[in-house]
Design a protein around this motif. Structure first.
Motif, PDB file in Angstrom:
ATOM      1  N   VAL A 134       0.610  -1.608   0.195  1.00 15.00           N
ATOM      2  CA  VAL A 134      -0.099   0.039   0.181  1.00 15.00           C
ATOM      3  C   VAL A 134       1.270   1.102   0.211  1.00 15.00           C
ATOM      4  O   VAL A 134       0.713   1.799  -0.838  1.00 15.00           O
ATOM      5  CB  VAL A 134      -0.864   0.130   1.096  1.00 15.00           C
ATOM      6  N   TYR A 135       2.520   1.429   1.237  1.00 18.42           N
ATOM      7  CA  TYR A 135       3.206   2.276   1.150  1.00 18.42           C
ATOM      8  C   TYR A 135       3.032   2.742  -0.296  1.00 18.42           C
ATOM      9  O   TYR A 135       3.160   3.407  -0.735  1.00 18.42           O
ATOM     10  CB  TYR A 135       4.140   2.082   2.158  1.00 18.42           C
ATOM     11  N   ASN A 136       3.776   2.120  -1.406  1.00 13.42           N
ATOM     12  CA  ASN A 136       4.370   1.732  -2.548  1.00 13.42           C
ATOM     13  C   ASN A 136       3.918   2.641  -3.070  1.00 13.42           C
ATOM     14  O   ASN A 136       3.849   2.743  -4.518  1.00 13.42           O
ATOM     15  CB  ASN A 136       5.479   0.777  -2.773  1.00 13.42           C
ATOM     16  N   ARG A 137       2.329   2.025  -3.026  1.00 14.42           N
ATOM     17  CA  ARG A 137       1.028   2.123  -4.637  1.00 14.42           C
ATOM     18  C   ARG A 137       1.065   3.398  -3.957  1.00 14.42           C
ATOM     19  O   ARG A 137       0.225   4.430  -5.229  1.00 14.42           O
ATOM     20  CB  ARG A 137       0.004   1.149  -4.479  1.00 14.42           C
ATOM     21  N   SER A 138       1.081   4.210  -2.654  1.00 18.40           N
ATOM     22  CA  SER A 138       0.750   5.421  -2.973  1.00 18.40           C
ATOM     23  C   SER A 138       1.454   6.349  -3.518  1.00 18.40           C
ATOM     24  O   SER A 138       2.309   6.404  -3.655  1.00 18.40           O
ATOM     25  CB  SER A 138       0.795   5.936  -0.998  1.00 18.40           C
ATOM     26  N   GLN A 139       0.505   7.717  -3.982  1.00 18.43           N
ATOM     27  CA  GLN A 139       1.215   9.448  -4.169  1.00 18.43           C
ATOM     28  C   GLN A 139       2.301   9.642  -3.846  1.00 18.43           C
ATOM     29  O   GLN A 139       1.691  10.527  -2.650  1.00 18.43           O
ATOM     30  CB  GLN A 139      -0.300   9.268  -5.052  1.00 18.43           C
ATOM     31  N   SER A 140       3.583  10.100  -3.797  1.00 18.43           N
ATOM     32  CA  SER A 140       4.245  10.965  -3.489  1.00 18.43           C
ATOM     33  C   SER A 140       4.143  12.327  -3.693  1.00 18.43           C
ATOM     34  O   SER A 140       3.185  13.007  -4.796  1.00 18.43           O
ATOM     35  CB  SER A 140       5.250  10.665  -4.066  1.00 18.43           C
ATOM     36  N   LYS A 141       3.698  13.032  -2.528  1.00 22.38           N
ATOM     37  CA  LYS A 141       3.597  14.996  -3.056  1.00 22.38           C
ATOM     38  C   LYS A 141       4.281  15.532  -3.641  1.00 22.38           C
ATOM     39  O   LYS A 141       4.511  16.662  -4.627  1.00 22.38           O
ATOM     40  CB  LYS A 141       3.623  15.460  -1.458  1.00 22.38           C
ATOM     41  N   SER A 142       6.177  15.017  -3.467  1.00 21.01           N
ATOM     42  CA  SER A 142       7.018  15.788  -4.561  1.00 21.01           C
ATOM     43  C   SER A 142       7.065  15.120  -6.128  1.00 21.01           C
ATOM     44  O   SER A 142       6.663  16.216  -6.859  1.00 21.01           O
ATOM     45  CB  SER A 142       8.474  15.559  -3.999  1.00 21.01           C
ATOM     46  N   THR A 143       6.609  14.213  -6.446  1.00 18.19           N
ATOM     47  CA  THR A 143       6.586  13.663  -7.467  1.00 18.19           C
ATOM     48  C   THR A 143       4.735  13.196  -8.119  1.00 18.19           C
ATOM     49  O   THR A 143       5.928  12.824  -9.445  1.00 18.19           O
ATOM     50  CB  THR A 143       7.331  12.685  -8.147  1.00 18.19           C
ATOM     51  N   SER A 144       4.644  13.759  -7.849  1.00 18.53           N
ATOM     52  CA  SER A 144       2.786  12.932  -7.669  1.00 18.53           C
ATOM     53  C   SER A 144       3.103  12.099  -8.414  1.00 18.53           C
ATOM     54  O   SER A 144       1.896  12.020  -9.191  1.00 18.53           O
ATOM     55  CB  SER A 144       2.425  14.187  -8.210  1.00 18.53           C
ATOM     56  N   GLU A 162      11.424  13.726 -15.347  1.00 18.22           N
ATOM     57  CA  GLU A 162      10.495  14.170 -15.011  1.00 18.22           C
ATOM     58  C   GLU A 162      10.684  14.382 -13.711  1.00 18.22           C
ATOM     59  O   GLU A 162      10.149  15.286 -13.168  1.00 18.22           O
ATOM     60  CB  GLU A 162       9.238  14.004 -15.679  1.00 18.22           C
ATOM     61  N   VAL A 163      10.808  13.113 -12.805  1.00 18.60           N
ATOM     62  CA  VAL A 163      10.465  12.802 -11.753  1.00 18.60           C
ATOM     63  C   VAL A 163      11.558  12.971 -10.911  1.00 18.60           C
ATOM     64  O   VAL A 163      11.226  13.910 -10.054  1.00 18.60           O
ATOM     65  CB  VAL A 163      10.789  11.063 -11.049  1.00 18.60           C
ATOM     66  N   ARG A 164      13.084  12.959 -11.182  1.00 14.95           N
ATOM     67  CA  ARG A 164      14.528  13.618 -10.911  1.00 14.95           C
ATOM     68  C   ARG A 164      13.871  15.522 -10.877  1.00 14.95           C
ATOM     69  O   ARG A 164      14.620  16.201 -10.331  1.00 14.95           O
ATOM     70  CB  ARG A 164      15.345  13.700 -11.711  1.00 14.95           C
ATOM     71  N   LYS A 165      13.437  16.298 -11.932  1.00 12.00           N
ATOM     72  CA  LYS A 165      13.304  17.147 -12.202  1.00 12.00           C
ATOM     73  C   LYS A 165      12.809  17.941 -10.805  1.00 12.00           C
ATOM     74  O   LYS A 165      12.286  19.089 -10.166  1.00 12.00           O
ATOM     75  CB  LYS A 165      12.716  17.832 -13.002  1.00 12.00           C
ATOM     76  N   LYS A 166      11.152  16.720 -10.438  1.00 13.59           N
ATOM     77  CA  LYS A 166      10.018  17.578  -9.558  1.00 13.59           C
ATOM     78  C   LYS A 166      11.007  17.672  -8.085  1.00 13.59           C
ATOM     79  O   LYS A 166      10.513  18.051  -7.145  1.00 13.59           O
ATOM     80  CB  LYS A 166       8.947  16.429  -9.753  1.00 13.59           C
ATOM     81  N   ILE A 167      12.110  16.037  -8.204  1.00 12.62           N
ATOM     82  CA  ILE A 167      12.802  16.012  -6.802  1.00 12.62           C
ATOM     83  C   ILE A 167      13.574  17.247  -6.242  1.00 12.62           C
ATOM     84  O   ILE A 167      13.254  18.457  -5.489  1.00 12.62           O
ATOM     85  CB  ILE A 167      13.178  14.712  -6.623  1.00 12.62           C
ATOM     86  N   ILE A 168      14.026  17.855  -7.558  1.00 10.71           N
ATOM     87  CA  ILE A 168      15.007  18.835  -7.417  1.00 10.71           C
ATOM     88  C   ILE A 168      13.897  19.971  -7.182  1.00 10.71           C
ATOM     89  O   ILE A 168      14.627  20.483  -6.147  1.00 10.71           O
ATOM     90  CB  ILE A 168      16.025  19.169  -8.622  1.00 10.71           C
ATOM     91  N   ARG A 169      13.240  20.126  -8.108  1.00  8.08           N
ATOM     92  CA  ARG A 169      11.906  21.230  -7.066  1.00  8.08           C
ATOM     93  C   ARG A 169      12.174  22.161  -6.045  1.00  8.08           C
ATOM     94  O   ARG A 169      11.877  22.476  -5.248  1.00  8.08           O
ATOM     95  CB  ARG A 169      11.268  21.428  -8.143  1.00  8.08           C
ATOM     96  N   GLN A 170      11.369  20.666  -5.584  1.00  9.90           N
ATOM     97  CA  GLN A 170      10.214  20.044  -4.415  1.00  9.90           C
ATOM     98  C   GLN A 170      12.410  20.292  -3.109  1.00  9.90           C
ATOM     99  O   GLN A 170      11.671  21.249  -2.418  1.00  9.90           O
ATOM    100  CB  GLN A 170      10.113  18.987  -4.503  1.00  9.90           C
ATOM    101  N   ASN A 171      12.782  19.584  -3.890  1.00  7.52           N
ATOM    102  CA  ASN A 171      14.069  20.177  -2.707  1.00  7.52           C
ATOM    103  C   ASN A 171      14.674  21.552  -2.551  1.00  7.52           C
ATOM    104  O   ASN A 171      14.960  21.980  -1.671  1.00  7.52           O
ATOM    105  CB  ASN A 171      15.394  19.172  -3.168  1.00  7.52           C
TER     106      ASN A 171
END
Length: 179
Positions: free
Chosen positions: A9-19, A63-72
């Protein structure tokens, strides 16, 4: 017994940073159940659809890398909003903020002052740590983070840091007769 289900369930939940969920990032889609994760038998034939799928997953990873960098960057900006760069020289006098996690039980209490000092800076240990000359038995390391140190000023000598702002004989209310 419930741990594998919780992990799924945790691995299936959506991350706030990457959506995206962790499954989406790794496999390209969210599995409906654990059986969807069972690997397929390896087929040695080439498929153009598979090549296209790999390109999609790689572009999603970018795309995920860019979102993580932007969130950081947002987190860093928020964390540094009120920080002031503080540097001390050897021999400077400082107050030490007494945190209950760091000091022994008897040294820290609700009604005791939150700072002690002045103490002399002996040397700079790292970018944000200083070794302080501790007088007496504190039972802790003499190296402190810069966030636990405050510059000592002569006029601070009479003030007591962390105790009540009201002086004896003064009232904190407008009318002392009200209950």
């Amino acid at each position: 017994m419930v741990l594998p289900q919780a992990e799924f369930v945790y691995n299936r939940s959506q991350s706030k940073s990457t959506s995206k969920s962790l499954f989406e990032v790794v496999y390209g889609s969210n599995p409906i159940g654990p059986l969807d994760l069972v690997p397929f038998p390896i087929n040695h034939s080439f498929s153009s659809d598979a090549e296209e799928r790999v390109k999609q997953i790689w572009s999603m990873h970018k795309e995920v890398r860019k979102k993580i960098i932007r969130q950081n960057e947002k987190y860093t900006e928020q964390a540094n909003k009120f920080r002031k760069p503080t540097t001390f020289k050897e021999g400077d006098l400082v107050w030490i903020h007494l945190r209950k996690e760091r000091f022994p039980q008897g040294r820290f209490g609700k009604l005791k002052p939150r700072a002690d000092g002045p103490f002399r800076i002996l040397k700079r240990v790292g970018e944000n740590a200083y070794k302080v000359e501790l007088l007496g038995d504190y039972g802790v390391s003499a190296t402190f983070n810069v966030s636990d140190l405050l510059p000592y000023a002569e006029e601070d000598e009479g003030s007591d840091l962390g105790t009540s702002l009201f002086q004896p004989g003064e009232s904190d209310g407008e009318n002392e007769n009200t209950i």
